[in-house]
Design an enzyme around this catalytic site. Structure first.
Site, PDB file in Angstrom:
ATOM      1  CD  GLU A  42      -2.866  -0.742  -0.125  1.00  0.00           C
ATOM      2  OE1 GLU A  42      -3.091   0.231  -1.089  1.00  0.00           O
ATOM      3  OE2 GLU A  42      -3.262  -1.886   0.083  1.00  0.00           O
ATOM      4  CE1 TYR A 125      -6.321   3.211  -0.381  1.00  0.00           C
ATOM      5  CE2 TYR A 125      -4.273   3.382   0.104  1.00  0.00           C
ATOM      6  CZ  TYR A 125      -5.445   2.765   0.207  1.00  0.00           C
ATOM      7  OH  TYR A 125      -5.419   1.648  -0.903  1.00  0.00           O
ATOM      8  CG  ASP A 143      -7.625   3.628  -4.405  1.00  0.00           C
ATOM      9  OD1 ASP A 143      -9.229   3.842  -4.433  1.00  0.00           O
ATOM     10  OD2 ASP A 143      -6.766   2.484  -4.758  1.00  0.00           O
TER      11      ASP A 143
END
Length: 359
Positions: A42, A125, A143
């Site tokens: 990520e 996020y 996202d």
């Protein structure tokens, strides 16, 4: 019918059949993946494409199989492996975060959004993504792909970035309590492969029926975005110097700031609306030498907030280069150096000029 929680079931059924196979994922409905693998992927995927990330991810995981291995690595080694992936503050924060997890959490990642948010370099996020995908928490992961899907699903016409908070609120209304990790990845896959920025494949979409934008025929117009302001142009001069043994001078940039801690071809500061003359640039030269000459052309590179134009001055020493100037590297070995993309362009520009007899 309007979007509802029932839509999550339709999307998960679609994901079970169409999930992308990615090295950091486990199959739909399978065991939760390693939190370290999820976190690493990520962080790498922020502002970078999946195709670009895969080889970096595989090299990192091969070299540092656990978060404790990564924590024990020298920062310079981490930056070297990261070179070319861009946004280098991510690499510094990655290493800092690994150290905190190893030293303060016994090598085990926290399993809640709040616990993850407390770690260095982990924002909203990434915390949501790791919490959902690695720990099955019903976290809402948003996202760019998810924003686009939600803007179309709910026909949100307010432009981005003003609509970000509203899109996250709407996304949260669909997040299921079960299979939260699969669902988070399913929405991202839907945006990446079906609900694409241009010409979305509505006929193959599991959310075609409840999609408000599709029913109104405005899916190609969403999400709307505010008009971007023109990026400013900054300018500088890079110094390409070869010593008497055929080595070129490189040095390390300061740890803070743009390209922090990365290897560079020495340069002047980068200034907006400044045209550097050789006389203005030479006080910034890394070594004192007569005969600096400009190479034809410019090296151009675009960062997030500005365009950069670098002129290149070159010179040759008749003796071995002074060791206190930086690191001298054989020109023949330059291709093996882990340089950020901008500096690779500078090296390529200088080496091509050296091969051109007209220069």
């Amino acid at each position: 019918m309007p979007p509802s929680r029932a839509s999550a079931d339709a999307l998960l059924s679609w994901y079970d059949r169409h999930a992308r196979r990615l090295p950091w994922r486990t199959p739909p409905g399978g065991p939760a993946p390693d939190p370290y693998a999820v976190w690493l992927s990520e962080v790498m995927l922020q502002q970078t494409t999946v195709a670009a990330v895969i080889p970096y991810y595989e090299r990192f995981l091969s070299r540092w199989p656990t978060v404790s291995d990564l924590a024990a690595a020298p920062q310079d080694d981490v930056l070297t492996e990261w070179a070319g992936l861009g946004y280098y503050a991510r690499a510094r924060n990655l290493h800092k975060c690994a150290k905190v997890v190893a030293d303060e959490h016994g090598g085990v990642f926290p399993d809640t959004e709040d616990g993850l948010r407390a770690l260095p370099g982990i924002g909203a996020y990434t915390a949501a993504a790791v919490a959902a995908i690695a720990f099955g928490q019903p976290a809402t992961v948003v996202d760019g792909n998810v924003e686009r899907v939600m803007a179309r699903l709910f026909a949100v016409t307010e432009p981005l970035p003003d609509s970000k908070a509203d899109l996250k609120r709407l996304a949260a209304t669909l997040t299921p309590r079960k299979r939260a990790g699969d669902y988070a990845q399913a929405v991202m896959d839907l945006g990446a492969t079906v609900c694409t920025p241009r010409s979305p494949s509505c006929l193959g979409c599991p959310w075609q029926e409840p999609c408000a934008a599709q029913s109104e025929g405005i899916q190609d117009q969403l999400p709307k975005k505010r008009r971007k302001t023109a990026k400013p142009v900054r300018r500088g001069v890079a110094f390409w110097v070869i010593d008497g043994t055929g080595r070129a001078l490189l040095r390390k940039r300061p740890d803070s700031g743009l390209l922090g801690g990365m290897t560079e071809v020495p340069s002047t500061p980068w200034q907006e609306d400044a045209t550097w003359t050789p006389d203005a640039a030479l006080p910034h030269a890394p070594v004192t030498v007569e005969g600096w000459r400009p190479l034809p052309g410019l090296v151009r590179h675009t960062f997030t907030h500005f365009h950069l134009e670098l002129a290149v001055l070159t010179a040759a020493l008749s003796h071995p280069g002074p060791e206190d100037a930086g690191r001298w590297v054989d020109v023949a070995d330059m291709g093996g150096e882990a340089l950020p993309t901008l500096m690779r362009k500078v090296v390529k520009h200088a080496l091509q000029a050296a091969l051109d007899p007209h220069h």
